[in-house]
Design a protein around this motif. Structure first.
Motif, PDB file in Angstrom:
ATOM      1  N   ASP A 133       0.867  -1.182   0.000  1.00  0.00           N
ATOM      2  CA  ASP A 133       0.000   0.000   0.000  1.00  0.00           C
ATOM      3  C   ASP A 133       0.898   1.225   0.000  1.00  0.00           C
ATOM      4  N   ASP A 134       0.289   2.404  -0.081  1.00  0.00           N
ATOM      5  CA  ASP A 134       1.030   3.643   0.125  1.00  0.00           C
ATOM      6  C   ASP A 134       0.546   4.322   1.396  1.00  0.00           C
ATOM      7  N   ARG A 135      -0.066   3.535   2.269  1.00  0.00           N
ATOM      8  CA  ARG A 135      -0.466   3.921   3.615  1.00  0.00           C
ATOM      9  C   ARG A 135      -0.090   2.774   4.547  1.00  0.00           C
ATOM     10  N   ILE A 151       4.517  -0.495   7.536  1.00  0.00           N
ATOM     11  CA  ILE A 151       4.778   0.829   6.965  1.00  0.00           C
ATOM     12  C   ILE A 151       5.549   0.590   5.677  1.00  0.00           C
ATOM     13  N   PRO A 152       4.862   0.559   4.550  1.00  0.00           N
ATOM     14  CA  PRO A 152       5.487   0.076   3.318  1.00  0.00           C
ATOM     15  C   PRO A 152       6.699   0.902   2.893  1.00  0.00           C
ATOM     16  N   GLY A 153       7.724   0.213   2.447  1.00  0.00           N
ATOM     17  CA  GLY A 153       8.861   0.852   1.794  1.00  0.00           C
ATOM     18  C   GLY A 153       8.658   0.829   0.290  1.00  0.00           C
ATOM     19  N   THR A 203       7.931   6.569   2.446  1.00  0.00           N
ATOM     20  CA  THR A 203       9.026   5.935   3.183  1.00  0.00           C
ATOM     21  C   THR A 203      10.202   5.690   2.247  1.00  0.00           C
ATOM     22  N   THR A 204      11.396   6.023   2.695  1.00  0.00           N
ATOM     23  CA  THR A 204      12.603   5.807   1.891  1.00  0.00           C
ATOM     24  C   THR A 204      13.340   4.557   2.344  1.00  0.00           C
ATOM     25  N   ILE A 205      14.247   4.085   1.487  1.00  0.00           N
ATOM     26  CA  ILE A 205      15.190   3.023   1.843  1.00  0.00           C
ATOM     27  C   ILE A 205      16.570   3.536   1.441  1.00  0.00           C
ATOM     28  N   LEU A 206      17.304   4.056   2.411  1.00  0.00           N
ATOM     29  CA  LEU A 206      18.597   4.680   2.139  1.00  0.00           C
ATOM     30  C   LEU A 206      19.700   3.986   2.938  1.00  0.00           C
TER      31      LEU A 206
END
Length: 255
Positions: A133-135, A151-153, A203-206
């Motif tokens: 999802d984007d929520r 909390i989707p990445g 949400t980011t993945i850094l």
């Protein structure tokens, strides 16, 4: 790395060590400059080897989350192997950093059907591992009850997809790809603005070793500036978002 063979490869080891040793301080400084808090999902092998740097993350007010011990592929592990990884991780976080995380991001971006239920046994309240999802949303336990908050990445906001380059093992396959920095900044800002326009959870993945090299800090600086330009954005840790989502759900159910 999972079979530990790369421990004897100094070149590869130093590429990874660049993250906590040199890149992390730059990233922490930039977050402080923009008054942003973040969640750091850390393999506990890293905690063992760079304890002081991990403590600096906590001192700066950021959240720590589970991310395996040696970046295991959870979908390939039996349930008891996953439990052993979590047991080791919990012990290291408690003894080395004095924290017991409530969040988890699977190292490989996948897990087995039993993982979400197992994580709850370790006090984990939320995951940021899936893409559904984007929520935020809730996982469903095998018995049908409500499970962890997710909390989707997003892979398209993963710095590896645009900026990573390693020779051994070769990544990306075929190599010869580092994206234009201006374009990366524009892409990420467009994604953020799109999510903001609909009031969604972005949400980011850094990874410090990838995104926090001196020339790439300007990508993050432009992104953080775009985020800070809005006075209606809640930029916070995944743990705070999960807590809010649980509270809101309880309020809705009580009406």
């Amino acid at each position: 790395m999972l079979d530990r063979s790369l421990l004897e490869n100094p070149r590869y080891f130093t590429e990874g060590a660049f993250g906590p040793w040199r890149a992390l301080p730059r990233l922490l400084d930039l977050l402080e400059e923009h008054r942003l808090t973040a969640t750091f999902f850390i393999p506990t092998w890293v905690v063992n080897n760079w304890t002081a740097q991990c403590l600096e993350i906590i001192r700066a007010g950021h959240e720590i989350g589970y991310h395996g011990h040696i970046h295991e592929c959870f979908i390939d592990l039996a349930v008891e192997e996953q439990r052993a990884v979590m047991t080791t991780s919990r012990e290291i976080f408690e003894t080395k950093l004095g924290v017991t995380p409530t969040g988890f991001r699977t190292p490989s971006g996948d897990w087995s059907p039993d993982t979400a239920d197992l994580l709850a046994d370790f006090g984990v309240q939320y995951s940021s591992s899936m893409r559904g999802d984007d929520r935020p949303y809730f996982h469903t336990k095998r018995n049908g009850d409500r499970g962890l908050v997710e909390i989707p990445g997003r892979w398209d906001i993963d710095d590896y997809t645009a900026l990573a380059y390693f020779e051994d093992p070769d990544f990306p396959s075929g190599q010869d790809r580092i994206s234009d920095y201006e374009q990366v900044a524009r892409n990420w800002i467009y994604e953020f603005e799109g999510f903001h326009s609909e009031g969604l959870c972005w949400t980011t993945i850094l990874h410090p070793k990838v995104c926090a090299k001196p020339g790439r800090l300007e990508i993050l600086n432009k992104l953080f500036t775009a985020i800070s330009a809005h006075d209606d954005v809640w930029a916070t840790t995944c743990g705070e978002i999960a807590h809010w989502w649980i509270e809101q759900t309880h309020k809705d159910e009580a009406r």
